[in-house]
Design an enzyme around this catalytic site. Structure first.
Site, PDB file in Angstrom:
ATOM      1  N   HIS A  18       0.717  -0.956  -0.280  1.00 35.99           N
ATOM      2  CA  HIS A  18      -0.334  -0.010   0.052  1.00 35.99           C
ATOM      3  C   HIS A  18       1.198   1.097   0.099  1.00 35.99           C
ATOM      4  O   HIS A  18       2.110   1.353   0.009  1.00 35.99           O
ATOM      5  CB  HIS A  18      -1.201   0.066   1.298  1.00 35.99           C
ATOM      6  CG  HIS A  18      -0.109   0.094   2.637  1.00 35.99           C
ATOM      7  ND1 HIS A  18       0.556   0.524   2.674  1.00 35.99           N
ATOM      8  CD2 HIS A  18      -0.293  -1.232   3.452  1.00 35.99           C
ATOM      9  CE1 HIS A  18       1.196   0.147   3.943  1.00 35.99           C
ATOM     10  NE2 HIS A  18      -0.202  -0.587   4.798  1.00 35.99           N
ATOM     11  N   HIS A  21       3.925   1.730   2.514  1.00 34.30           N
ATOM     12  CA  HIS A  21       5.029   0.778   1.877  1.00 34.30           C
ATOM     13  C   HIS A  21       6.005   2.118   0.648  1.00 34.30           C
ATOM     14  O   HIS A  21       7.296   1.602   0.859  1.00 34.30           O
ATOM     15  CB  HIS A  21       4.998  -0.352   1.103  1.00 34.30           C
ATOM     16  CG  HIS A  21       4.526  -1.486   2.181  1.00 34.30           C
ATOM     17  ND1 HIS A  21       3.019  -1.415   2.379  1.00 34.30           N
ATOM     18  CD2 HIS A  21       4.927  -2.182   3.668  1.00 34.30           C
ATOM     19  CE1 HIS A  21       2.666  -2.550   3.026  1.00 34.30           C
ATOM     20  NE2 HIS A  21       3.875  -2.660   3.903  1.00 34.30           N
ATOM     21  N   CYS A 127      -0.103 -11.504  19.572  1.00 33.31           N
ATOM     22  CA  CYS A 127      -1.007 -11.160  18.586  1.00 33.31           C
ATOM     23  C   CYS A 127      -0.240 -11.142  17.318  1.00 33.31           C
ATOM     24  O   CYS A 127       1.176 -11.472  16.945  1.00 33.31           O
ATOM     25  CB  CYS A 127      -1.398  -9.880  19.017  1.00 33.31           C
ATOM     26  SG  CYS A 127      -1.603  -8.895  17.127  1.00 33.31           S
ATOM     27  N   CYS A 130       1.098  -8.948  15.641  1.00 34.69           N
ATOM     28  CA  CYS A 130       2.172  -8.146  15.375  1.00 34.69           C
ATOM     29  C   CYS A 130       3.442  -9.110  15.546  1.00 34.69           C
ATOM     30  O   CYS A 130       4.228  -8.851  15.704  1.00 34.69           O
ATOM     31  CB  CYS A 130       2.421  -7.441  16.741  1.00 34.69           C
ATOM     32  SG  CYS A 130       0.951  -6.007  17.300  1.00 34.69           S
ATOM     33  N   CYS A 144      -5.092  -5.781  20.966  1.00 38.32           N
ATOM     34  CA  CYS A 144      -3.647  -5.323  20.705  1.00 38.32           C
ATOM     35  C   CYS A 144      -4.006  -4.047  20.441  1.00 38.32           C
ATOM     36  O   CYS A 144      -4.643  -3.541  19.973  1.00 38.32           O
ATOM     37  CB  CYS A 144      -3.185  -6.145  19.782  1.00 38.32           C
ATOM     38  SG  CYS A 144      -2.140  -5.220  18.802  1.00 38.32           S
ATOM     39  N   HIS A 147      -3.667  -3.712  16.652  1.00 35.85           N
ATOM     40  CA  HIS A 147      -4.233  -4.466  15.472  1.00 35.85           C
ATOM     41  C   HIS A 147      -6.294  -4.007  16.083  1.00 35.85           C
ATOM     42  O   HIS A 147      -6.785  -3.853  15.200  1.00 35.85           O
ATOM     43  CB  HIS A 147      -4.075  -5.939  14.877  1.00 35.85           C
ATOM     44  CG  HIS A 147      -3.045  -6.163  14.199  1.00 35.85           C
ATOM     45  ND1 HIS A 147      -1.683  -6.083  14.763  1.00 35.85           N
ATOM     46  CD2 HIS A 147      -2.870  -6.200  13.049  1.00 35.85           C
ATOM     47  CE1 HIS A 147      -0.714  -5.951  13.636  1.00 35.85           C
ATOM     48  NE2 HIS A 147      -0.907  -6.127  13.033  1.00 35.85           N
ATOM     49  N   LYS A 301      -7.786   4.731   7.742  1.00 31.02           N
ATOM     50  CA  LYS A 301      -6.941   3.936   8.328  1.00 31.02           C
ATOM     51  C   LYS A 301      -6.462   3.420   6.935  1.00 31.02           C
ATOM     52  O   LYS A 301      -6.991   2.368   6.788  1.00 31.02           O
ATOM     53  CB  LYS A 301      -6.551   3.314   9.775  1.00 31.02           C
ATOM     54  CG  LYS A 301      -5.510   2.606  10.114  1.00 31.02           C
ATOM     55  CD  LYS A 301      -6.039   1.497  11.171  1.00 31.02           C
ATOM     56  CE  LYS A 301      -4.402   0.957  11.613  1.00 31.02           C
ATOM     57  NZ  LYS A 301      -3.874  -0.375  11.529  1.00 31.02           N
ATOM     58  N   LYS A 304      -4.569  -3.531   4.815  1.00 32.15           N
ATOM     59  CA  LYS A 304      -4.548  -4.089   3.879  1.00 32.15           C
ATOM     60  C   LYS A 304      -6.152  -5.234   3.671  1.00 32.15           C
ATOM     61  O   LYS A 304      -6.346  -5.225   2.876  1.00 32.15           O
ATOM     62  CB  LYS A 304      -3.237  -5.566   4.177  1.00 32.15           C
ATOM     63  CG  LYS A 304      -2.021  -4.590   4.016  1.00 32.15           C
ATOM     64  CD  LYS A 304      -0.983  -5.542   4.088  1.00 32.15           C
ATOM     65  CE  LYS A 304       0.205  -5.650   3.881  1.00 32.15           C
ATOM     66  NZ  LYS A 304       1.138  -6.092   4.371  1.00 32.15           N
TER      67      LYS A 304
HETATM   68 ZN    ZN Z   1      -0.907  -6.303  16.959  1.00 40.34          ZN
END
Ligand code: ZN
Length: 505
Positions: A18, A21, A127, A130, A144, A147, A301, A304
């Site tokens: 995305h 990156h 997680c 992560c 998390c 996330h 936000k 993906k």
């Molecule tokens: Zn996470």
């Protein structure tokens, strides 16, 4: 000769890249091009983290084999080098590059030899997004913080790395600036983390939980090396760490700078875990850890999974490499989050690339063609009323160098933009066509020579930021074999907003 080693993080490849990156790639590329232009030896290193558990889970969800799945997405990441005009010197894929696994094993053995790896039973909240365990205190209402998902309770016997042993040394290196973490707010965040106490962390997973994917622990094949250990090691394994060759000496041990670029979400891994592993293994630590923020798109936000993101390939296809790079470097504040909209990209491109740089170079070359038959005036006269433009040209190189030493791309691009801004004003103020009409030949020569010098400065100074446009500008401003400038051709056309976005508003 000074050597600079610049790395991007290696993204996990469970989906297409995305715009976030692209931001990191373009920042790293601008730095690499700048230092190369300054006469340094530079290696720009990129790669993909193929061994993450979430790649395995995504492949399973897609009903594909892990190997073919990661190969396809890894290609989508490395393939961005073309559309974004990235001067990447080397790309490493952690699942398939023959340099990687032996390097990871060597790093493991070096830490084991120091007595920094030990086995212990562990239970914690993990997680997968992560790829890390979270202490309860770091979760947000049990979820998390990165996330928003509920972590899994994992209970197993793992290998641990004796991170606690390196806390005082790490603190001193960071506080003393041997490892420079930029921006300073991020350094303070890391110092606070260290001061809060560094617990040893788990550096292996059961091979079963890792679905058999990843690099086995040397001498303990029931365990797979923790993917963050594996991924961080790429910065060394790509330098032939396992075989101890020339690359390792030139780009790590003897390098003038060892620069890691990364997003704020992976700061702890790069600024705490990685230097501690290096200290344990008896290796040098990075000199610079440059942290960027996150991008949002239209206030949302970038994710993906949502599928609502702009694909950088599509963006370049629609608006061109120069416009995309310019927005990323010109509009994103240092270390902070920024919101992307196609409208902002188009405004920047039209205001500054088309109406600013492109229009200026075209006007100047057209004036020289009309009044001086395309020949660059040779004059010793000083141009009238030229102080502001002369200052912008003279100051820009140092301003760019200072800003880039500070990983601050906005003031760097601003300093270059200032030349175009002053030069366009200078054309309006001096009105070369009136000078020609009045027969003020000496002044006209001096004005045209100064304006061409401004355009040539743009060609040189834009090279790290807009390599393609810079090359076109330089070609347009360089006399050919006949001694004449090439006929003016469009350099940076105006662009229009795509129908796609207009429809979604
Ligand atoms: Zn996470």
């Amino acid at each position: 000769m000074a050597s600079t080693y610049i790395t991007t993080t290696i993204p996990y490849v469970n989906a297409r890249p995305h715009l976030g990156h692209a931001l990191e790639y373009v920042q790293a590329d601008a730095l690499a091009r700048f230092y190369r232009g300054a006469g340094e030896r530079v290696r720009l290193q990129a790669g993909t983290d193929d061994n993450a558990l979430k790649n395995v889970l995504a492949a399973q969800a897609a009903g594909l084999g892990v190997r073919e799945f990661v190969a396809a997405f890894a290609a989508a990441f490395t393939g961005l080098a073309g559309p974004l005009s990235l001067s990447v010197d080397d790309t490493i894929r952690t699942s398939s590059d023959p340099r990687h696994r032996p390097g990871v094993e060597r790093l493991w053995r070096a830490c084991a030899a120091r007595g920094d790896l030990y086995r212990r039973h562990y239970e914690g909240l993990y997680c997968v997004g992560c790829e890390q365990f979270y202490p309860e205190g770091e979760l947000a209402a049990g979820r998390c913080p990165e996330h928003g998902t509920v972590p899994d309770l994992v209970s197993e016997e793992n290998w641990f790395f004796r991170l606690s042993r390196y806390a005082p040394q790490l603190r001193a290196l960071i506080a003393g600036g041997t490892i420079r973490i930029d921006p300073p707010a991020r350094r303070n965040e890391v110092l606070a983390l260290i001061d809060g106490g560094l617990a040893d962390f788990s550096v292996s997973r059961s091979a079963e939980r890792a679905r058999g994917w990843g690099i086995p622990v040397p001498g303990d094949p029931g365990q797979v090396i923790y993917v963050w250990w594996d991924a961080l090691a790429n910065y060394l394994t790509a330098l032939d760490y396992a075989s101890g060759g020339e690359n390792r000496r030139r780009w790590w041990n003897d390098a003038h700078r060892r620069v890691h670029l990364l997003g704020k979400g992976v700061l702890r891994f790069h600024a705490v875990y990685w230097p501690a592993i290096l200290l344990s293994a008896g290796e040098k630590v990075p000199t610079d850890i440059a942290v960027h923020g996150y991008l949002t798109e239209n206030g949302r936000k970038i994710s993906k999974s949502s599928g609502a993101t702009v694909d950088p390939y599509d963006l370049v296809a629609e608006y061109g490499t120069d416009a995309v790079r310019w927005w990323l470097l010109r509009d994103v504040p240092k270390g902070a989050d920024a919101d992307f909209t196609e409208g902002r990209l188009v405004s920047r491109a039209n205001d500054e690339l088309a109406n600013g740089f492109g229009n200026l170079v075209n006007r100047v070359v057209a004036l020289i063609c009309r009044y001086r038959a395309g020949r660059v005036p040779v004059t010793s006269a000083s141009a009238p009323d030229a102080a502001a433009l002369e200052t912008a040209i003279a100051d820009a190189p140092a301003l760019v160098a200072t800003a880039l030493a500070d990983f601050d791309f906005r003031p760097a691009t601003e300093a270059v933009w200032a030349i175009a801004h002053e030069a366009n004003r200078y054309v309006s103020r001096t009105r070369p066509w009136d000078l020609a009409k009045a027969g003020a030949d000496a002044d006209l020569d001096a004005v045209l020579a100064l304006l061409l010098r401004a355009c040539q400065a743009l060609g040189a100074l834009l090279a790290p930021f807009l390599p393609d446009a810079a090359e076109r500008i330089t070609r347009q401003c360089t006399p050919g074999a006949t001694g004449e400038l090439p006929r003016p051709a469009p350099l940076l056309p105006r662009i229009t907003r795509s129908r796609r976005e207009l429809c979604t508003i």
